[in-house]
Write an enzyme that holds these catalytic residues in place. Structure first.
Site, PDB file in Angstrom:
ATOM      1  N   HIS A  79       0.842  -1.210   0.000  1.00 39.57           N
ATOM      2  CA  HIS A  79       0.000   0.000   0.000  1.00 39.57           C
ATOM      3  C   HIS A  79       0.875   1.257   0.000  1.00 39.57           C
ATOM      4  CE1 HIS A  79      -3.615   2.402   1.259  1.00 39.57           C
ATOM      5  NE2 HIS A  79      -2.673   3.154   1.798  1.00 39.57           N
ATOM      6  N   GLU A  80       1.887   1.275   0.866  1.00 41.71           N
ATOM      7  CA  GLU A  80       2.752   2.448   0.952  1.00 41.71           C
ATOM      8  C   GLU A  80       3.701   2.537  -0.246  1.00 41.71           C
ATOM      9  OE1 GLU A  80       2.087   4.714   3.038  1.00 41.71           O
ATOM     10  OE2 GLU A  80       0.616   3.481   4.071  1.00 41.71           O
TER      11      GLU A  80
ATOM     12  N   HIS B 171       2.135   4.376  -3.026  1.00 42.94           N
ATOM     13  CA  HIS B 171       2.232   5.824  -2.796  1.00 42.94           C
ATOM     14  C   HIS B 171       3.603   6.335  -3.224  1.00 42.94           C
ATOM     15  CE1 HIS B 171      -1.506   6.347  -0.723  1.00 42.94           C
ATOM     16  NE2 HIS B 171      -1.170   5.651   0.347  1.00 42.94           N
TER      17      HIS B 171
ATOM     18  N   ASP C 275      -4.700   7.548  -1.429  1.00 43.78           N
ATOM     19  CA  ASP C 275      -5.652   6.727  -0.684  1.00 43.78           C
ATOM     20  C   ASP C 275      -7.057   6.838  -1.273  1.00 43.78           C
ATOM     21  OD1 ASP C 275      -3.947   5.613   1.258  1.00 43.78           O
ATOM     22  OD2 ASP C 275      -3.968   7.477   2.405  1.00 43.78           O
TER      23      ASP C 275
END
Length: 943
Positions: free
Chosen positions: A164-165, A168, A175
Site C-alpha cells: 500500500h505504501e 504511494h 488513498d
C-alpha cells in the site's frame, strides 16, 4: 551566460556512463531504486539512531518485505517484485557482523524506521510532495508497528501494508478512503460509504450494535458512536489503496472496479483515474513486461550495512582561478567554520589541494578536541598557484589515497570537492569514483566551472552547491553548513539559525535579531566574516540584555573571521547583533548562527530545502520545496522564503506556501512549495531557504495529512461484531513554546538552459487548479478553489472558464465541448486567495448532454471543472473534476435523520387526522342512514 560547447566532455561522460551500466557491481551505487528484469534493486531501509537495538526489528523488516514482494508480484499481474534490499543499521548498535556502507545514507533512505509517533500512533505513512504519478519522498514506519504483532489486526499483514505504501512512494497514487468524508451522496441520491471498490460490503454500527443507515447520519456527518464496519469475508478483490487488510483484496482498482464518485484523494489528485491506470502509465511499466510462466520470483536478498568511522576529505582547488572574486578567502572562511564547528567529533578529516595535480596537505586526523580542529585549520591552503589548469580527477585520486590508509578502502567516506575550474576531463574518473564507494559533495565557484561537474555528485548521491561571485553572498558557508554526517541523528547535527550578508557603506551598520527557541541552544556559535581590512565593530545582546563585544569573539585576522561560542545552553529568546563598518570603504559583512539540540527528549525544528529536478530548460519551471518539521510532525503557519541566486544577476526572493494549491499538493503537511520561473540567465542557480515562526501563531500539527494505511476499527465475522483495539493516540506533553524559531538551510543548486536573451515572451500559463470543490445548497451549486496566478502561481489570472456536464466521460475527454457556465461577473483574485462562485445548474443542464454509460436521465449529478486564462490567452491545465448531487425532482431528496423525523411526524399527524376525519364521516353517514331508516319505518306505521 553564453552556452558552452561541451560536446567533448559530455560524449566522454556518456561513454563512461555506458561502461558503468555494463558493470553490475556499480549499477545501483548512488542511483536509488532501479528496476531491472522485473526486480527492484537498491531499496534502502534505514533505522533511526534513536531506535534501541532490537534484532527482532531486523527479522520483521525482512519478513515484511519478503511477504510484500510476492503480494506485489501478483497484484501487478507478474510485473514487479523486490530483489535486493539494504537495511542501514545505526552506528549505535553494537553487533558488528554488518557490512560497511558505501554511499548509503539515512537521508537517502526510501523507508525510515523511527520511534517518533504521530497523533494516530503507529500509522504507516508516505510523505508525498508531488502530484499524481510522481514519486514520493519516503515511507515511515514506527519500530512498534514492526515488532508489535497485535497491530496487524487493525492494519492487516505488514507485507500488504508495505505494498500500500510502496504504491504511494513509487507510483504516486493516493488513498481511496477518507476519514473526513466517510460517506457521500451518489447520482441516484443514495447515501454511500466512501470506498473502493463499491462491491466491498458492511453494515452501520451504533453504540448498541447494528442499526439502519438513517440512525447514523445527521446532516452529512456520522452521528457520534456510529461507524461503518466491513465484513471480514468479501468477494471483492480490490482495492489495495482502500483496505489492504481484507484477505480477499489482492489487486488495485482498475477502470472497471474504481469508484469515481468517492470523495477521496485518489479521485481528487488523479482526475478520477483508477490507481491501476496511473500505475500502468508509470515508467516502471512502460519499460517492463509481465514475466512468463507460473513460477514465483525468488525471495528478496537482504544486505545489512552499518556506517563505520566517519571519514571526510576536503578536496580544494588552488588554481589561479581561485584568486578571482575573493574565492580563496571565502573558501578559507567556510572551511574553517566547517572544521571548527560543523564536522562532528571523532570524525577523521584529511585535506587535499589541487591544480593540474593533487597534493596532500593533511593526512587523516581524528577530531577529539578543539586542538585537533585548529591543527586541521592550519593545513588549509593559504595561497593560489600561478597555474590556471585544473585536474579534478587528480585531486579526487589523492583524496581516495588518503582515506584508504585508514581501512584499505574508501567505502563510506565523504569528499567535499570545491572547484572553480573548467576541467573537461572530469568524466574520465567517474568509474574510479563509483568504485571507490565514496560520496562526492560538489561546490562550484563562479560561472566557468565545467557543466558536468555535478555528475560526480549525482552518481554518488552527493549534494550539489553553487557559490556565485558576490562579495555579500554567504552561499559558501551555507553549503558547508548543510553537509552533515548523514546519520539521521538530528540531536547531534548542527542546525543553522541565521545566514545573512550585506555590502555596508562606510560607518553604516547591519543590525538584526535571531530567535533561539528552547529546542536548541547547545554549542551555539555566532560567526562574523568580513572582506577587507580589519574586523567590524561587533555588539551582541542576549535575551537578558547581556552584551558581548568584539573582544569576546575569537578572531582569526588571516582568514578575517570572528567566532563566539556561547558556553552551556544559550538562553532562548531574541538575540540581537549589530555590525558597524568602521572603515572608509565598502565592506561585505556576513553573519552565520548555528546551534545544536538542547535536549535529547525534544526534537528541534528542522528545515530541508530541495528542488524537484537538478536542471531544467526554459520555459519549464523549477518546483522549490521546504520540508519544515519537528520530529515527524509538520510545522504549520511558518513564514518560508526561498532566496535564489543566479550566476550573474540579483538574488530573487520567493515565498513558499503549504496551502494545497499550485505546486503544493497537500495542505498542512509541512511541505512548503512554489513554482520558480523568473530565470534571469542561463547557468547555475543557488538556493537557500529562510524559515521563521511567531510564538503567537499555532504551529505544530498533531496529525500527518496525506497518505497512510487505514486502521480498521473492526469487522463483521459470522454475523458478529469483532472490534479491534482502539487506534493508539500519541498524547503530547510538550509545553507551548514561549518563543518562535528561525532556521536557514541551503537547498543546493540547479541549472537552467535555453533562457532567451532580452525580455522574455509570455510563455507561462496559470497553474492548474487542484482543489476545486463543489457544494449543492438548495437550487444552486457553490464552487470553492484557490486562485492561480497570471503566471503559474504569481499575480492573478485574467478570467476563468468553468464547464459542467452530466457525463464524467465528456468532461474528462472533451472539456472544450462541455456546457459553459457564465462567469462574466467572476473576476480572478490574487494567486493563493480562496475563490467562491455560485451558479444555478438548472440554467445550464436542460440542454442536450450525453449520459455516461449505465446512467439514466434520472441521474442527479453534475461534474464540474475549471481552467484559468491569462491576459495573453494562455490557459492552465484543466482542474481536478468536482461533482455535485442535484436534488431534482424534489421527491428524490435524500432523507436524512433530522428531516426524516420531521417528515415522519407530519405524515403520522396527517394520517391520524385523516383516520379521525374518515371515522367521523363514516359514523356520521351511518347515523344519518339509521335516522332516515327509523323515520321511514315510523312513517309507514302512521300510514
Amino acid at each position: 551566460m553564453p552556452h558552452r560547447d561541451n560536446v567533448g566532455p559530455l560524449g566522454s561522460l556518456k561513454f563512461v556512463t555506458l561502461l558503468v551500466a555494463l558493470i553490475p557491481e556499480f549499477l545501483f551505487l548512488g542511483a536509488g531504486v532501479q528496476l531491472q528484469d522485473n526486480g527492484y534493486d537498491g531499496l534502502l531501509v534505514a533505522i533511526n539512531p534513536q531506535v534501541s537495538e532490537d534484532q527482532n526489528l531486523i527479522a520483521n523488516i525482512k519478513e515484511m518485505i519478503t511477504e510484500a514482494s510476492f503480494y506485489l508480484f501478483n497484484a501487478t499481474k507478474r510485473r514487479v517484485f523486490f530483489r535486493n534490499i539494504k537495511i542501514l543499521i545505526p552506528a549505535t548498535w553494537k553487533a558488528n557482523n554488518y557490512n560497511k556502507v558505501k554511499q548509503e545514507l539515512y537521508e537517502k533512505a526510501n523507508v525510515i524506521v523511527t520511534d517518533w509517533y504521530g497523533v494516530h500512533g503507529d500509522d504507516p505513512y508516505t510523505l508525498q510532495y508531488r502530484g499524481c504519478g510522481k514519486e514520493g519522498k519516503y515511507i515511515h514506519f514506527t519500530s512498534n508497528f514492526l515488532v508489535n504483532d497485535d497491530l496487524t489486526a487493525g492494519y492487516g499483514p505488514r507485507g500488504r501494508v508495505f505494498v500500500h505504501e510502496w504504491a504511494h512512494l513509487r507510483w504516486g497514487v493516493f488513498d481511496e478512503y477518507n476519514d473526513e468524508k466517510p460517506f457521500y451522496i451518489n447520482g441516484q441520491n443514495q447515501i454511500k460509504v466512501t470506498r473502493c471498490s463499491s462491491d466491498i460490503t458492511g453494515i452501520f454500527v451504533c453504540e448498541k450494535g447494528p442499526c439502519p443507515q438513517e440512525n447514523c447520519i445527521i446532516s452529512k456527518l456520522f452521528k457520534e458512536g456510529c461507524m461503518f464496519i466491513y465484513n471480514s469475508t468479501q468477494n471483492a478483490t480490490a482495492s489495495i489503496m482502500f483496505m489492504q487488510s481484507l484477505s480477499s483484496v489482492v489487486e488495485f482498482c482498475t477502470a472497471h472496479t474504481h469508484n469515481q464518485e468517492a470523495p477521496n484523494l485518489q479521485n481528487q489528485m488523479c482526475s478520477l483515474r483508477s490507481a491501476w491506470d496511473v500505475i500502468a502509465d508509470s515508467a516502471d511499466f512502460n519499460h517492463s513486461c509481465a514475466m512468463n510462466g507460473t513460477e514465483l520470483p525468488p525471495p528478496p536478498v537482504f544486505s545489512l550495512i552499518q556506517a563505520g568511522d566517519k571519514v571526510v576529505c576536503l578536496v580544494l582547488d588552488v588554481s589561479s582561478k581561485m584568486a578571482e572574486a575573493d574565492r580563496l578567502l571565502r573558501l578559507q572562511q567556510a572551511a574553517e567554520f566547517y572544521l571548527m564547528q560543523i564536522v562532528e567529533i571523532h570524525t577523521f578529516v584529511g585535506i587535499i589541494s589541487f591544480n593540474s595535480k593533487g597534493e596532500i596537505r593533511a593526512q587523516l586526523h581524528q577530531i577529539n578536541s578543539d586542538d585537533d580542529r585548529k591543527l586541521l585549520v592550519s593545513h588549509l591552503p593559504t595561497t593560489v598557484s600561478a597555474e590556471a589548469e585544473t585536474s579534478i580527477c587528480s585531486g579526487l585520486k589523492k583524496g581516495f589515497e588518503v582515506v584508504e590508509k585508514l581501512n584499505g578502502k574508501a567505502y563510506g567516506s565523504v569528499m567535499i570537492l570545491v572547484t572553480s575550474g573548467n576541467d573537461e576531463h572530469v568524466g574520465n574518473c567517474l568509474l574510479t569514483v563509483l568504485s571507490s564507494g565514496s560520496t562526492i559533495h560538489s561546490i562550484a565557484l563562479g560561472s566557468s566551472v565545467v557543466e558536468n561537474l555535478e555528475e560526480l555528485s549525482h552518481h554518488t548521491g552527493g549534494l550539489k552547491f553553487f557559490v556565485p561571485d558576490k562579495s555579500n553572498s554567504n552561499s559558501m558557508t551555507d553549503a558547508f553548513s548543510r553537509i552533515s554526517s548523514g546519520t539521521g541523528d538530528i540531536f547531534q547535527q548542527r542546525i543553522q539559525l541565521e545566514s545573512t550578508g550585506e555590502n555596508l557603506k562606510p560607518h553604516h551598520q547591519l543590525k538584526n535579531t535571531v530567535t533561539l527557541d528552547n529546542s536548541v541552544g547547545n554549542d551555539t556559535t555566532f560567526l562574523v566574516t568580513w572582506q577587507t581590512s580589519g574586523p567590524p565593530e561587533i555588539a551582541l545582546f542576549d535575551p537578558n540584555g547581556r552584551k558581548y563585544y568584539a573582544n569576546n569573539f575569537t578572531t582569526n585576522p588571516a582568514l578575517q573571521t570572528a567566532r563566539l561560542c556561547i558556553p552551556g545552553t544559550a538562553k532562548p529568546g531574541l538575540w540581537t547583533y549589530t555590525l558597524n563598518n568602521t572603515h572608509h570603504s565598502l565592506q561585505a559583512l556576513k553573519v552565520t548562527v548555528t546551534s545544536r539540540a538542547s535536549s535529547s527528549a525534544m526534537p528541534p525544528a528542522t528545515v530541508e530545502a530541495f528542488v524537484e529536478r537538478d536542471s531544467t530548460h526554459f520555459p519549464q519551471p523549477v518546483m522549490i520545496y521546504a520540508n519544515v518539521r519537528k520530529g515527524i510532525y509538520p510545522i504549520l503557519n511558518a513564514t518560508v522564503t526561498a532566496t535564489i541566486e543566479p550566476e550573474a544577476a540579483d538574488p530573487i526572493a520567493l515565498d513558499l506556501f503549504d496551502n494545497g494549491a499550485g505546486a503544493d499538493i497537500i495542505k498542512n503537511d509541512g511541505i512548503y512549495s512554489r513554482y520558480f520561473f523568473s530565470f534571469a540567465v542561463n547557468g547555475r542557480y543557488s538556493l537557500k531557504v529562510h524559515v521563521s515562526h511567531s510564538p503567537s501563531i499555532s504551529g505544530l500539527a498533531y496529525s500527518i495529512p496525506g497518505s497512510r494505511a487505514m486502521y480498521v476499527p473492526g469487522y463483521i465475522a459470522n454475523g458478529n461484531i469483532q472490534m479491534n483495539a482502539p487506534r493508539k493516540s500519541a498524547g503530547r506533553s510538550e509545553e507551548e513554546p514561549k518563543w518562535g524559531f528561525s532556521r536557514v538551510s541551503s537547498g543546493g543548486s540547479f541549472s537552467v538552459l535555453g533562457v532567451p536573451a532580452g525580455p522574455h515572451p509570455d510563455v507561462f500559463p496559470p497553474c492548474k487548479i487542484t482543489d476545486l470543490h463543489a457544494v449543492k445548497v438548495e437550487e444552486e451549486v457553490t464552487l470553492f478553489w484557490t486562485a492561480p496566478g497570471e503566471d503559474y502561481d504569481q499575480g492573478h489570472a485574467n478570467s476563468y472558464e468553468i464547464r459542467i456536464s452530466k457525463s464524467l466521460q465528456n468532461i474528462q475527454d472533451d472539456f472544450n465541448n462541455a456546457i459553459l457556465v457564465n462567469t462574466s461577473k467572476l473576476n480572478p483574485q490574487q494567486a493563493g486567495t480562496k475563490e467562491v462562485f455560485t451558479f444555478s445548474p438548472k440554467l445550464f443542464t436542460n440542454g442536450p448532454d450525453h449520459q455516461p454509460d449505465g446512467e439514466t436521465q434520472e441521474s442527479h449529478r453534475i461534474y464540474v471543472a475549471i481552467r484559468a486564462i491569462d491576459r495573453n490567452s494562455l490557459k492552465s491545465a484543466v482542474s481536478n473534476i468536482a461533482q455535485a448531487s442535484l436534488f431534482i425532482p424534489p421527491n428524490s431528496v435524500p432523507i436524512l435523520v433530522r428531516d426524516n423525523l420531521i417528515l415522519k411526524g407530519v405524515l403520522t399527524a396527517v394520517g391520524l387526522i385523516g383516520i379521525i376525519c374518515l371515522t367521523i364521516v363514516v359514523t356520521h353517514c351511518i347515523l344519518n342512514r339509521k335516522k332516515r331508516a327509523d323515520k321511514k319505518k315510523n312513517g309507514t306505521k302512521l300510514i
